[in-house]
Design a protein around this motif. Structure first.
Motif, short mmCIF file in Angstrom:
data_model
loop_
_atom_site.label_atom_id
_atom_site.label_comp_id
_atom_site.label_asym_id
_atom_site.label_seq_id
_atom_site.Cartn_x
_atom_site.Cartn_y
_atom_site.Cartn_z
N ASP A 198 -16.95 -3.08 4.45
CA ASP A 198 -15.62 -2.42 4.75
C ASP A 198 -14.47 -2.79 4.38
OD1 ASP A 198 -17.13 -0.50 5.86
OD2 ASP A 198 -17.38 -1.95 8.11
N ALA A 199 -13.22 -2.09 3.91
CA ALA A 199 -11.92 -2.31 3.53
C ALA A 199 -10.81 -2.53 4.65
CB ALA A 199 -10.95 -1.44 2.44
N THR A 200 -10.14 -3.71 4.56
CA THR A 200 -9.18 -3.77 5.23
C THR A 200 -7.99 -3.40 4.74
OG1 THR A 200 -9.69 -6.09 5.96
CG2 THR A 200 -7.76 -5.85 6.69
N GLY A 201 -7.62 -2.18 5.57
CA GLY A 201 -6.53 -1.50 5.61
C GLY A 201 -7.31 0.29 4.14
N ALA A 202 -6.45 0.33 3.23
CA ALA A 202 -6.84 1.03 2.56
C ALA A 202 -7.42 1.00 1.62
CB ALA A 202 -5.45 2.13 1.91
N GLY A 203 -8.99 2.86 1.75
CA GLY A 203 -9.70 1.89 1.00
C GLY A 203 -11.22 2.29 1.06
N VAL A 204 -12.34 2.56 0.95
CA VAL A 204 -13.32 2.94 0.91
C VAL A 204 -14.85 1.87 0.90
CG1 VAL A 204 -13.63 5.39 0.54
CG2 VAL A 204 -14.44 3.92 -1.27
N ALA A 205 -13.83 0.53 0.59
CA ALA A 205 -14.70 -0.30 1.02
C ALA A 205 -13.74 -1.55 -0.25
CB ALA A 205 -16.41 -0.99 -0.32
N ASP A 261 1.05 -1.07 0.10
CA ASP A 261 -0.45 -0.07 -0.04
C ASP A 261 1.11 1.27 0.03
OD1 ASP A 261 -2.25 -1.56 0.33
OD2 ASP A 261 -2.75 -0.84 2.23
N ALA A 262 1.92 1.13 0.65
CA ALA A 262 2.67 2.53 0.81
C ALA A 262 3.89 2.44 -0.45
CB ALA A 262 4.22 2.20 1.35
N ASP A 263 3.50 1.66 -1.38
CA ASP A 263 4.47 2.09 -2.64
C ASP A 263 3.64 0.89 -3.52
OD1 ASP A 263 6.33 1.95 -4.92
OD2 ASP A 263 8.08 0.50 -3.07
#
Length: 278
Positions: free
Chosen positions: A218-225, A154-156
């Motif tokens: 719901d998203a696990t980590g980055a994201g809106v869904a 997610d960071a890269d």
């Protein structure tokens, strides 16, 4: 002397009656009616929030309209606040909120009955945008730079592959693929003749059309869904055949565009894909 006593008695009696009349009418107010507060609401979706417009019924006795929206800590303990006969407030989360109108006028201050304002959750808004309420078809956006990027985390999300440097770089058999999501949580992939298979021995090959259920939440980590495709044959995918697993996070979405991230936070590789409504 008799007439004088009669006049004094009448004067005292008149004074007592006047005092009694004044006491009976004295309510501690200025005598005008207390303004009644009633209002109506209209709402619209703005991104992943809901904008609600509150309109108080006009009242010539009111000189101040004061609102509490029920989603914070206002002066009356019920929410964020505003003033004006017509005001707009943006609710950033879903739920049922009790809005209230406080009016001040010549007759004093009064509180309206609290009114329930029902706001859809952001997940419901995302689902509506994804499916258009029934069914919606998406394609990779071949009109933009880097419709697909690949990175380790997610960071890269780009260092493995930064994407096509110019629009129109997708293979034709990939650019025409269609991905349809229904409100009943059914996913359909239509290759439109051929499927682009990633890898050294890949390329445009036989179509891998498939229909399968998906879960949405719901998203696990980055994201809106988050979308998780169910296992099926052929193996379902969105965008690229070598996506890590069946989990796709919606990073952003509008009524026309969506950015998906294939791969969970523990996948070790993520694919970011830009899609557009067909």
């Amino acid at each position: 002397m008799k007439n004088l006593r009669n006049n004094v008695a009448l004067l005292l009696l008149g004074g007592a009656l006047l005092l009694a009349a004044c006491d009976k009418k004295d309510t501690g107010t200025l005598g005008d009616p207390v303004p009644a507060g009633t209002f109506t609401t209209t709402s619209r979706t703005v991104g992943l929030t809901t904008e609600v417009t509150f309109t108080a019924a006009p009242n010539p006795d009111v000189f101040l309209y004061h609102w509490e929206f029920g989603d914070g800590t206002g002066t009356n303990g019920t929410g964020s606040v505003a003033t004006g006969q017509t005001v707009t407030h943006v609710y950033s989360k879903g739920g049922t909120f009790k809005a209230q109108l406080i009016t001040d006028g010549r007759g004093g201050q009064t509180f309206s009955a609290p009114k329930d304002v029902v706001i859809p959750s952001s997940l419901n808004i995302v689902k509506q945008l994804l499916t258009n309420g029934s069914s919606r078809t998406w394609k990779l956006d071949n009109t933009v730079v880097a419709p697909i990027t690949v990175g380790p985390s997610d960071a890269d999300p780009v260092s493995y592959y930064g994407g096509n440097p110019a629009p129109g770089g997708l293979p034709a058999c990939q650019a025409d693929d269609e991905y349809t999501f229904s409100n009943a949580n059914v996913f359909t992939y239509d290759a439109k003749g051929q499927t682009f298979v990633a890898g050294a021995t890949g390329g445009c090959q036989a179509p891998r059309n498939v229909t399968t259920p998906f879960t949405f939440g719901d998203a696990t980590g980055a994201g809106v869904a988050q979308i998780t495709l169910a296992s099926a044959t052929p193996a379902p995918f969105i965008g690229v055949t070598d996506a890590p697993g069946f989990t796709y996070r919606i990073l952003s979405i509008t009524n026309t565009n969506m950015v998906l991230r294939a791969g969970s936070t523990a996948a070790g590789v993520v694919f970011d894909m830009k899609l557009v409504v067909k």
